[in-house]
Design an enzyme around this catalytic site. Structure first.
Site, PDB file in Angstrom:
ATOM      1  N   VAL A 132      -2.543  -1.186  -3.036  1.00  0.00           N
ATOM      2  CA  VAL A 132      -2.332   0.197  -3.458  1.00  0.00           C
ATOM      3  C   VAL A 132      -3.690   0.883  -3.484  1.00  0.00           C
ATOM      4  O   VAL A 132      -4.733   0.227  -3.490  1.00  0.00           O
ATOM      5  CB  VAL A 132      -1.647   0.304  -4.846  1.00  0.00           C
ATOM      6  CG1 VAL A 132      -0.216  -0.185  -4.788  1.00  0.00           C
ATOM      7  CG2 VAL A 132      -2.439  -0.451  -5.910  1.00  0.00           C
ATOM      8  N   SER A 133      -3.666   2.213  -3.505  1.00  0.00           N
ATOM      9  CA  SER A 133      -4.921   2.969  -3.426  1.00  0.00           C
ATOM     10  C   SER A 133      -5.646   3.086  -4.755  1.00  0.00           C
ATOM     11  O   SER A 133      -6.868   3.196  -4.786  1.00  0.00           O
ATOM     12  CB  SER A 133      -4.644   4.365  -2.874  1.00  0.00           C
ATOM     13  OG  SER A 133      -4.132   4.261  -1.569  1.00  0.00           O
ATOM     14  N   SER A 134      -4.900   3.086  -5.867  1.00  0.00           N
ATOM     15  CA  SER A 134      -5.559   3.278  -7.166  1.00  0.00           C
ATOM     16  C   SER A 134      -4.907   2.417  -8.240  1.00  0.00           C
ATOM     17  O   SER A 134      -3.782   1.940  -8.076  1.00  0.00           O
ATOM     18  CB  SER A 134      -5.493   4.753  -7.585  1.00  0.00           C
ATOM     19  OG  SER A 134      -4.173   5.115  -7.894  1.00  0.00           O
TER      20      SER A 134
END
Length: 199
Positions: free
Chosen positions: A67-69
């Protein structure tokens, strides 16, 4: 690990391409398949067939989720659960589940780079991912072919086919997102920039 196209394998074994196709269909010497359904063979298959195979250490099957964050940790868990369900349904035993946090445009992700190094060192046989963009945002096909040369097979569980326009839109959104994050990151330097007489 060396990979042979069907005509190369036929030449090495001294048989015709049609013979290899027949052997593949009957299970005598099953071929592996690229994402575009082209037959190929590995060095191990060649050595096995001519009776020179050696016992090799176990190569792992790995689930990779990204995931990105950190705010998306729930999605990370969903990806792993999704991959585990897929693997169990196909009788694949996962040796490891890698959960990564970082942009798909970032090629410096530590866990991702460690995974690539393990592939190059022939510790990994299979990588299972939920979607192509979870592995890398751009250049997925290049990385897939690169890892195939080391005998690593990437399985994409949810291979949603996007139209060329939809793919372009997704790519543009990713580019805008990464640059907006970088611009936002520059704000913390605003005071330093303002006080720097050279700027």
């Amino acid at each position: 690990m060396k990979v042979y196209r069907i005509h190369e394998m036929a030449e090495k074994l001294g048989v015709s391409i049609k013979t290899l196709q027949r052997w593949d269909n009957t299970g005598k010497l099953p071929a592996r398949r690229t994402p575009s359904n082209q037959r190929y063979y590995t060095e191990d298959q060649y050595l096995d067939y001519i009776g020179l195979s050696v016992e090799k250490p176990h190569r792992k099957a790995v689930a990779y989720a990204r995931v990105s964050s950190r705010n998306q940790k729930d999605d990370l868990k969903h990806q792993i659960d999704f991959i585990r369900t897929f693997a169990n349904a196909r009788g694949v035993i996962l040796d490891e589940c890698i959960e990564d946090i970082g942009s798909g445009l970032n090629y410096n992700r530590k866990k991702w780079n460690d995974l690539l190094n393990d592939c190059i060192n022939q510790k990994i046989q299979t990588i299972i991912i939920s979607n192509k963009d979870r592995f890398i945002r751009f250049g997925y096909d290049w990385f897939e072919q690169f890892l195939l040369n080391y005998g690593v097979n990437i399985i994409v569980v949810s291979n949603d086919k996007l139209s060329p326009n939809e793919e372009l839109i997704q790519d543009l959104i990713s580019i805008i997102h990464i640059f907006s994050c970088r611009i936002y990151g520059l704000r913390k330097y605003k005071k330093k920039i303002k006080n720097d007489e050279e700027l």
